[in-house]
Design a protein around this motif. Structure first.
Motif, PDB file in Angstrom:
ATOM      1  N   PHE A 111       0.836  -1.210   0.000  1.00  0.00           N
ATOM      2  CA  PHE A 111       0.000   0.000   0.000  1.00  0.00           C
ATOM      3  C   PHE A 111       0.868   1.256   0.000  1.00  0.00           C
ATOM      4  CE2 PHE A 111      -2.897  -3.179   1.875  1.00  0.00           C
ATOM      5  CZ  PHE A 111      -3.986  -3.026   1.011  1.00  0.00           C
ATOM      6  N   ALA A 112       2.069   1.136   0.566  1.00  0.00           N
ATOM      7  CA  ALA A 112       2.982   2.286   0.580  1.00  0.00           C
ATOM      8  C   ALA A 112       3.574   2.547  -0.798  1.00  0.00           C
ATOM      9  CB  ALA A 112       4.095   2.041   1.596  1.00  0.00           C
ATOM     10  N   LEU A 113       3.504   1.533  -1.674  1.00  0.00           N
ATOM     11  CA  LEU A 113       4.062   1.693  -3.023  1.00  0.00           C
ATOM     12  C   LEU A 113       3.091   2.394  -3.973  1.00  0.00           C
ATOM     13  CD1 LEU A 113       5.693  -1.837  -3.514  1.00  0.00           C
ATOM     14  CD2 LEU A 113       6.854   0.308  -2.952  1.00  0.00           C
ATOM     15  N   ASN A 114       1.811   2.379  -3.637  1.00  0.00           N
ATOM     16  CA  ASN A 114       0.810   2.964  -4.541  1.00  0.00           C
ATOM     17  C   ASN A 114       1.090   4.416  -4.926  1.00  0.00           C
ATOM     18  OD1 ASN A 114      -0.706   0.640  -4.879  1.00  0.00           O
ATOM     19  ND2 ASN A 114      -2.024   1.055  -3.123  1.00  0.00           N
ATOM     20  N   PRO A 115       1.473   5.295  -3.971  1.00  0.00           N
ATOM     21  CA  PRO A 115       1.763   6.682  -4.369  1.00  0.00           C
ATOM     22  C   PRO A 115       2.906   6.805  -5.376  1.00  0.00           C
ATOM     23  CG  PRO A 115       1.505   6.519  -1.983  1.00  0.00           C
ATOM     24  CD  PRO A 115       1.568   5.130  -2.512  1.00  0.00           C
ATOM     25  N   LEU A 116       3.836   5.846  -5.343  1.00  0.00           N
ATOM     26  CA  LEU A 116       4.980   5.896  -6.256  1.00  0.00           C
ATOM     27  C   LEU A 116       4.602   5.514  -7.681  1.00  0.00           C
ATOM     28  CD1 LEU A 116       7.746   4.269  -4.015  1.00  0.00           C
ATOM     29  CD2 LEU A 116       7.458   6.685  -4.561  1.00  0.00           C
ATOM     30  N   MET A 117       3.486   4.813  -7.838  1.00  0.00           N
ATOM     31  CA  MET A 117       3.063   4.404  -9.181  1.00  0.00           C
ATOM     32  C   MET A 117       2.846   5.616 -10.076  1.00  0.00           C
ATOM     33  SD  MET A 117       3.032   1.097  -9.052  1.00  0.00           S
ATOM     34  CE  MET A 117       1.995   0.486 -10.366  1.00  0.00           C
ATOM     35  N   GLY A 118       2.243   6.653  -9.501  1.00  0.00           N
ATOM     36  CA  GLY A 118       1.985   7.861 -10.276  1.00  0.00           C
ATOM     37  C   GLY A 118       3.243   8.653 -10.593  1.00  0.00           C
ATOM     38  N   VAL A 119       4.309   8.427  -9.813  1.00  0.00           N
ATOM     39  CA  VAL A 119       5.574   9.123 -10.054  1.00  0.00           C
ATOM     40  C   VAL A 119       6.301   8.510 -11.255  1.00  0.00           C
ATOM     41  CG1 VAL A 119       7.840   9.671  -9.101  1.00  0.00           C
ATOM     42  CG2 VAL A 119       5.808   9.761  -7.632  1.00  0.00           C
ATOM     43  N   PHE A 120       6.284   7.179 -11.333  1.00  0.00           N
ATOM     44  CA  PHE A 120       7.072   6.486 -12.352  1.00  0.00           C
ATOM     45  C   PHE A 120       6.274   6.102 -13.603  1.00  0.00           C
ATOM     46  CE2 PHE A 120       9.449   5.678  -8.428  1.00  0.00           C
ATOM     47  CZ  PHE A 120      10.727   6.060  -8.827  1.00  0.00           C
ATOM     48  N   PHE A 121       4.949   5.961 -13.456  1.00  0.00           N
ATOM     49  CA  PHE A 121       4.156   5.483 -14.584  1.00  0.00           C
ATOM     50  C   PHE A 121       3.004   6.430 -14.907  1.00  0.00           C
ATOM     51  CE2 PHE A 121       5.454   1.468 -12.293  1.00  0.00           C
ATOM     52  CZ  PHE A 121       6.565   1.247 -13.096  1.00  0.00           C
ATOM     53  N   GLU A 122       2.588   6.388 -16.168  1.00  0.00           N
ATOM     54  CA  GLU A 122       1.429   7.172 -16.591  1.00  0.00           C
ATOM     55  C   GLU A 122       0.156   6.532 -16.056  1.00  0.00           C
ATOM     56  OE1 GLU A 122       1.505   9.957 -17.999  1.00  0.00           O
ATOM     57  OE2 GLU A 122       3.311  10.140 -19.221  1.00  0.00           O
ATOM     58  N   LYS A 123      -0.830   7.356 -15.730  1.00  0.00           N
ATOM     59  CA  LYS A 123      -2.129   6.822 -15.346  1.00  0.00           C
ATOM     60  C   LYS A 123      -2.849   6.380 -16.617  1.00  0.00           C
ATOM     61  CE  LYS A 123      -2.741   9.489 -11.109  1.00  0.00           C
ATOM     62  NZ  LYS A 123      -3.587  10.447 -10.379  1.00  0.00           N
ATOM     63  N   GLY A 124      -3.510   5.248 -16.551  1.00  0.00           N
ATOM     64  CA  GLY A 124      -4.194   4.726 -17.723  1.00  0.00           C
ATOM     65  C   GLY A 124      -3.704   3.330 -18.040  1.00  0.00           C
ATOM     66  N   ILE A 125      -4.106   2.824 -19.220  1.00  0.00           N
ATOM     67  CA  ILE A 125      -3.701   1.480 -19.627  1.00  0.00           C
ATOM     68  C   ILE A 125      -2.945   1.562 -20.953  1.00  0.00           C
ATOM     69  CG2 ILE A 125      -5.532   0.281 -18.387  1.00  0.00           C
ATOM     70  CD1 ILE A 125      -7.025   0.080 -21.067  1.00  0.00           C
ATOM     71  N   SER A 126      -1.839   0.840 -21.006  1.00  0.00           N
ATOM     72  CA  SER A 126      -0.995   0.853 -22.197  1.00  0.00           C
ATOM     73  C   SER A 126      -1.420  -0.279 -23.135  1.00  0.00           C
ATOM     74  CB  SER A 126       0.468   0.671 -21.777  1.00  0.00           C
ATOM     75  OG  SER A 126       1.311   0.675 -22.890  1.00  0.00           O
ATOM     76  N   LEU A 127      -1.429  -0.011 -24.442  1.00  0.00           N
ATOM     77  CA  LEU A 127      -1.860  -0.996 -25.427  1.00  0.00           C
ATOM     78  C   LEU A 127      -0.664  -1.774 -25.971  1.00  0.00           C
ATOM     79  CD1 LEU A 127      -4.544   1.017 -27.435  1.00  0.00           C
ATOM     80  CD2 LEU A 127      -4.806  -0.346 -25.360  1.00  0.00           C
ATOM     81  N   ALA A 128      -0.751  -3.108 -25.877  1.00  0.00           N
ATOM     82  CA  ALA A 128       0.323  -3.963 -26.389  1.00  0.00           C
ATOM     83  C   ALA A 128       0.231  -4.110 -27.898  1.00  0.00           C
ATOM     84  CB  ALA A 128       0.262  -5.326 -25.716  1.00  0.00           C
ATOM     85  N   SER A 129      -0.994  -4.263 -28.406  1.00  0.00           N
ATOM     86  CA  SER A 129      -1.195  -4.428 -29.848  1.00  0.00           C
ATOM     87  C   SER A 129      -2.590  -3.950 -30.230  1.00  0.00           C
ATOM     88  CB  SER A 129      -1.019  -5.897 -30.252  1.00  0.00           C
ATOM     89  OG  SER A 129      -1.999  -6.711 -29.617  1.00  0.00           O
ATOM     90  N   VAL A 130      -2.736  -3.613 -31.502  1.00  0.00           N
ATOM     91  CA  VAL A 130      -4.030  -3.187 -32.033  1.00  0.00           C
ATOM     92  C   VAL A 130      -4.334  -4.044 -33.255  1.00  0.00           C
ATOM     93  CG1 VAL A 130      -5.362  -1.281 -33.016  1.00  0.00           C
ATOM     94  CG2 VAL A 130      -3.686  -0.821 -31.227  1.00  0.00           C
ATOM     95  N   GLU A 131      -5.496  -4.690 -33.238  1.00  0.00           N
ATOM     96  CA  GLU A 131      -5.889  -5.596 -34.328  1.00  0.00           C
ATOM     97  C   GLU A 131      -6.082  -4.828 -35.634  1.00  0.00           C
ATOM     98  OE1 GLU A 131      -9.730  -8.366 -35.403  1.00  0.00           O
ATOM     99  OE2 GLU A 131      -9.230  -8.019 -33.297  1.00  0.00           O
ATOM    100  N   GLU A 132      -5.352  -5.262 -36.653  1.00  0.00           N
ATOM    101  CA  GLU A 132      -5.429  -4.565 -37.948  1.00  0.00           C
ATOM    102  C   GLU A 132      -6.850  -4.639 -38.503  1.00  0.00           C
ATOM    103  OE1 GLU A 132      -2.998  -4.406 -42.194  1.00  0.00           O
ATOM    104  OE2 GLU A 132      -2.295  -5.688 -40.569  1.00  0.00           O
TER     105      GLU A 132
END
Length: 384
Positions: free
Chosen positions: A203-224
């Motif tokens: 739970f102490a790591l949660n605040p650090l997520m916003g420091v190092f990573f963008e909020k949202g979901i990253s897309l691995a691939s998009v179906e052609e």
């Protein structure tokens, strides 16, 4: 070339050299030699620390291990029930994957793969915590610890490192059955306790997520030619919102997307821009036409300032942290199985010896055989 395999090969080579150099000081326990065996190297490492720990906190540790016995028996009941249930499911549904696999830094069918760097660090921490706790519990009950050391499980080659402490077995068996069980339970208890401490610490790591990573979901691939691709979305983009609703996590995305219907036009917001996506249907499911990455996107502004090393390092540590939780809990519970020489087997034997002394050996032998067969079936099924 896979760096992890190079490190694994180097590790095995160093272990072989070490064992050959110290062959007079090692002891081998042959099981199915040369296919399966243990190599043990005795030392005095950590014995003073075990003594000091027991002397500094005798009352607290006595309470911890006494309560821990009940926790471990609950854990034993839980893991036994889960394995029996999963085995029944495996019989009723032969197509389902087995629940038990070997955990090794090798990518192969039937093996739960963990990269070597994560694997060796995790095994070291788990083994040290486990065995140190056995040693401390022994000293709490005034049982001498003769030696400590490390061992290697040989599967043809000595590849799986382990650790051990060696209490004075004769004096241990002269103790009351409750004290014996407390010593046997100490190792699994320490692993399970560490897992829960790490969960609380997460739970102490949660605040650090916003420091190092963008909020949202990253897309691995998009179906052609899929809905998202047609709208202009490409792999690597980070979705931050759907229809004016913020999306900070995969859970939020799934909750929002479950409300949409086929043919509905959805406003998809990303870090780059906004897109209008007309949803389609595939396999009776409404789809956007993309897959979500299991790796979060690095914070763009942070990367621009100091480079990607900081979020990459944090991500590496985060994965190690998650593995330590999973493996400590899994190995701690596995060690509570009532199987012969493992901690759970010795706990079960001490309890049955107290409750049903005349038939205790037969009962323990039958229980051990029952669970061994189940484990072998699951492991073999994983390779088939």
């Amino acid at each position: 070339m896979n760096t992890d395999y190079v490190l694994l090969g180097l590790f095995v080579a160093l272990m072989l050299l070490f064992l050959l150099k110290n062959k007079k000081k090692v002891q081998m326990q042959k099981m199915l030699f040369p296919l399966l065996y243990f190599v043990m190297y005795r030392t005095k490492l950590g014995l003073k620390w075990m003594d000091n720990m027991a002397k500094r906190f005798p009352k607290s540790l006595h309470y911890f291990y006494s309560v821990g016995v009940y926790i471990c028996f609950l854990g034993m009941a839980f893991i036994c029930w889960q394995i029996i249930k999963l085995s029944i499911d495996l019989i009723l549904k032969p197509s389902m994957p087995p629940a038990i696999q070997l955990v090794l830094p090798i990518e192969a069918k039937g093996i739960f793969y963990i990269p070597f760097s994560y694997w060796i660090i995790s095994i070291f921490i788990i083994a040290v915590v486990h065995e140190f706790s056995h040693g401390v519990a022994s000293r709490i009950y005034n049982i001498p610890v003769k030696s400590s050391g490390f061992a290697f499980l040989g599967i043809i080659l000595p590849v799986v490192p382990a650790a051990f402490v060696e209490p004075d077995e004769k004096k241990l068996l002269k103790q009351s059955w409750k004290k014996q069980i407390a010593v046997f339970a100490a190792g699994p208890l320490a692993n399970i306790a560490l897992a829960f401490l790490l969960i609380i610490g997460s739970f102490a790591l949660n605040p650090l997520m916003g420091v190092f990573f963008e909020k949202g979901i990253s897309l691995a691939s998009v179906e052609e030619n899929g809905p998202a691709f047609t709208a202009g979305i490409r792999a690597g983009e980070v979705i931050t919102g759907l229809n004016n609703e913020k999306v900070n996590s995969l859970r939020e995305f799934r909750t929002l997307s479950a409300k949409f219907k086929e043919g509905e036009e959805v406003l998809v917001k990303t870090l780059k821009q906004e897109y209008k996506v007309k949803l389609a249907k595939k396999d009776n499911k409404v789809i956007f036409g993309f897959s979500i990455s299991n790796v979060p996107a690095f914070n763009t502004s942070l990367v621009e300032k100091i480079g990607s090393w900081a979020p990459a390092s944090f991500l590496w540590l985060l994965k190690l942290y998650e593995l330590l939780i999973m493996l400590n809990l899994g190995i701690g519970l596995f060690n509570l199985l009532p199987i012969g020489p493992v901690d759970g087997g010795r706990m079960f034997s001490a309890l049955i010896g107290r409750v049903i002394p005349t038939h205790s050996k037969k009962i323990c032998s039958c229980v051990t055989s029952f669970f061994l067969v189940i484990l072998i079936v699951h492991v073999v099924k994983a390779f088939v």
